[in-house]
Design an enzyme around this catalytic site. Sequence first.
Site, mmCIF file in Angstrom:
data_model
loop_
_atom_site.group_PDB
_atom_site.id
_atom_site.type_symbol
_atom_site.label_atom_id
_atom_site.label_comp_id
_atom_site.label_asym_id
_atom_site.label_seq_id
_atom_site.Cartn_x
_atom_site.Cartn_y
_atom_site.Cartn_z
ATOM 1 C CG LEU A 29 11.471 39.978 -49.593
ATOM 2 C CD1 LEU A 29 11.855 39.972 -50.973
ATOM 3 C CD2 LEU A 29 11.396 38.635 -48.869
ATOM 4 C CG HIS A 33 13.468 37.693 -46.080
ATOM 5 N ND1 HIS A 33 12.757 38.780 -45.429
ATOM 6 C CD2 HIS A 33 12.627 36.642 -45.774
ATOM 7 C CE1 HIS A 33 11.781 38.448 -44.802
ATOM 8 N NE2 HIS A 33 11.835 36.870 -44.818
ATOM 9 N N GLY A 143 16.963 30.193 -42.370
ATOM 10 C CA GLY A 143 17.557 31.081 -41.371
ATOM 11 C C GLY A 143 17.606 30.418 -39.944
ATOM 12 C CG LEU A 180 16.956 42.801 -39.643
ATOM 13 C CD1 LEU A 180 18.350 42.601 -40.500
ATOM 14 C CD2 LEU A 180 16.280 44.019 -39.959
ATOM 15 N NE ARG A 183 5.287 37.229 -36.654
ATOM 16 C CZ ARG A 183 4.228 36.773 -36.706
ATOM 17 N NH1 ARG A 183 3.319 37.887 -36.240
ATOM 18 N NH2 ARG A 183 3.826 35.884 -37.041
HETATM 19 P P1 AMP Z 1 9.924 34.435 -43.342
HETATM 20 O O1 AMP Z 1 9.514 35.271 -44.342
HETATM 21 O O2 AMP Z 1 9.780 34.921 -41.854
HETATM 22 O O3 AMP Z 1 8.916 33.036 -43.540
HETATM 23 O O4 AMP Z 1 11.467 33.887 -43.377
HETATM 24 C C1 AMP Z 1 11.831 33.387 -44.602
HETATM 25 C C2 AMP Z 1 13.357 32.836 -44.394
HETATM 26 O O5 AMP Z 1 14.373 33.828 -43.986
HETATM 27 C C3 AMP Z 1 13.304 31.860 -43.268
HETATM 28 O O6 AMP Z 1 14.136 30.819 -43.366
HETATM 29 C C4 AMP Z 1 13.875 32.789 -42.063
HETATM 30 O O7 AMP Z 1 14.438 31.921 -40.991
HETATM 31 C C5 AMP Z 1 14.918 33.516 -42.759
HETATM 32 N N1 AMP Z 1 15.029 34.655 -41.755
HETATM 33 C C6 AMP Z 1 13.906 35.565 -41.345
HETATM 34 N N2 AMP Z 1 14.546 36.639 -40.445
HETATM 35 C C7 AMP Z 1 16.025 36.362 -40.473
HETATM 36 C C8 AMP Z 1 16.916 36.940 -39.929
HETATM 37 N N3 AMP Z 1 16.982 38.214 -39.219
HETATM 38 N N4 AMP Z 1 18.258 36.464 -40.225
HETATM 39 C C9 AMP Z 1 18.345 35.239 -41.040
HETATM 40 N N5 AMP Z 1 17.356 34.764 -41.610
HETATM 41 C C10 AMP Z 1 16.310 35.054 -41.443
#
Ligand code: AMP
Length: 271
Positions: A29, A33, A143, A180, A183
């Site tokens: 996170l 997130h 996001g 953000l 990775r």
């Molecule tokens: P993930 O853990 O990468 O699967 O992301 C979970 C959620 O967080 C997804 O809906 C992503 O699009 C959102 N998310 C990840 N990075 C960002 C960011 N920099 N800004 C806004 N939302 C994000």
Amino acid sequence: MKIFKERIKLSTEILKNKGLSFIPTMGGLHKGHISLIKKSKKFKRKILVSIFVNPKQFNKKDDYRNYPRTLNKDIKILEKLKVHYLFIPSYEEVYGFKPKKKIYLDKTSNKLCGFFRKGHFKGVVDVVNRLIEIVKPKYIFFGKKDYQQLYLIKKHILKRKIILKVIECETIREKNGVALSTRNLKLMAKEKKIASNIYHYLKNIKKNKENRFDSKMINKFKKKVLKLGADKIDYLENYNIKKMVKEMNINKNTKLFIAYFIGKVRLIDNI
Ligand code: AMP
């Protein structure tokens, strides 16, 4: 915060609530997130976050194995944010049942990341469909950073007539402009600087409405991105975000979509 590992126990508990706000994640996170969680607070429902690194959306085993996992830190963050429920299912809990709804994969799922990561979006829509059936939320938060994912999930929800409101959240960036991403934990300071320079370069391309995205210009832009320090580019395209089709001109309905590598780290953005 109540933590659940089993879907049946979770379902029993959340039956008491009228429909939750749900934020699916893969953990690791960060402020992106956190912004989704903060936004969900405005909807006055109990908040459920899931953390599940979904093997089916990784097209390379190594990438799945090396994906950053920071569960203890994540739990602390979620507790501080006063999240009500955390769901951390095993593979069996997610895939050990037959969902009522079949997944719908829009034809645009073969483009951009779908072209370079075969099976990725099928894995994404599959896991989200399953999580929705387990959680039965009223609101779900995604996001715009992962814009193609958001687009395809919305198509699935619409086509399968799932009663659920998708809340789209703005991309959160570091001060240096880099979006953000979990990775980013794999990037060294020098590599972060490269990512930042690439972001600013793309932002400038976007600013100049005269820029055309014909193959000659795209090649020129790509060359510069490589010169700035990217090791490989999967794609750099100007897309209409309503239809997810290529467009030559920059306008209010288009964004620049990029996926590129710095070393082994694959970064995506849309600007
Ligand atoms: P993930 O853990 O990468 O699967 O992301 C979970 C959620 O967080 C997804 O809906 C992503 O699009 C959102 N998310 C990840 N990075 C960002 C960011 N920099 N800004 C806004 N939302 C994000």
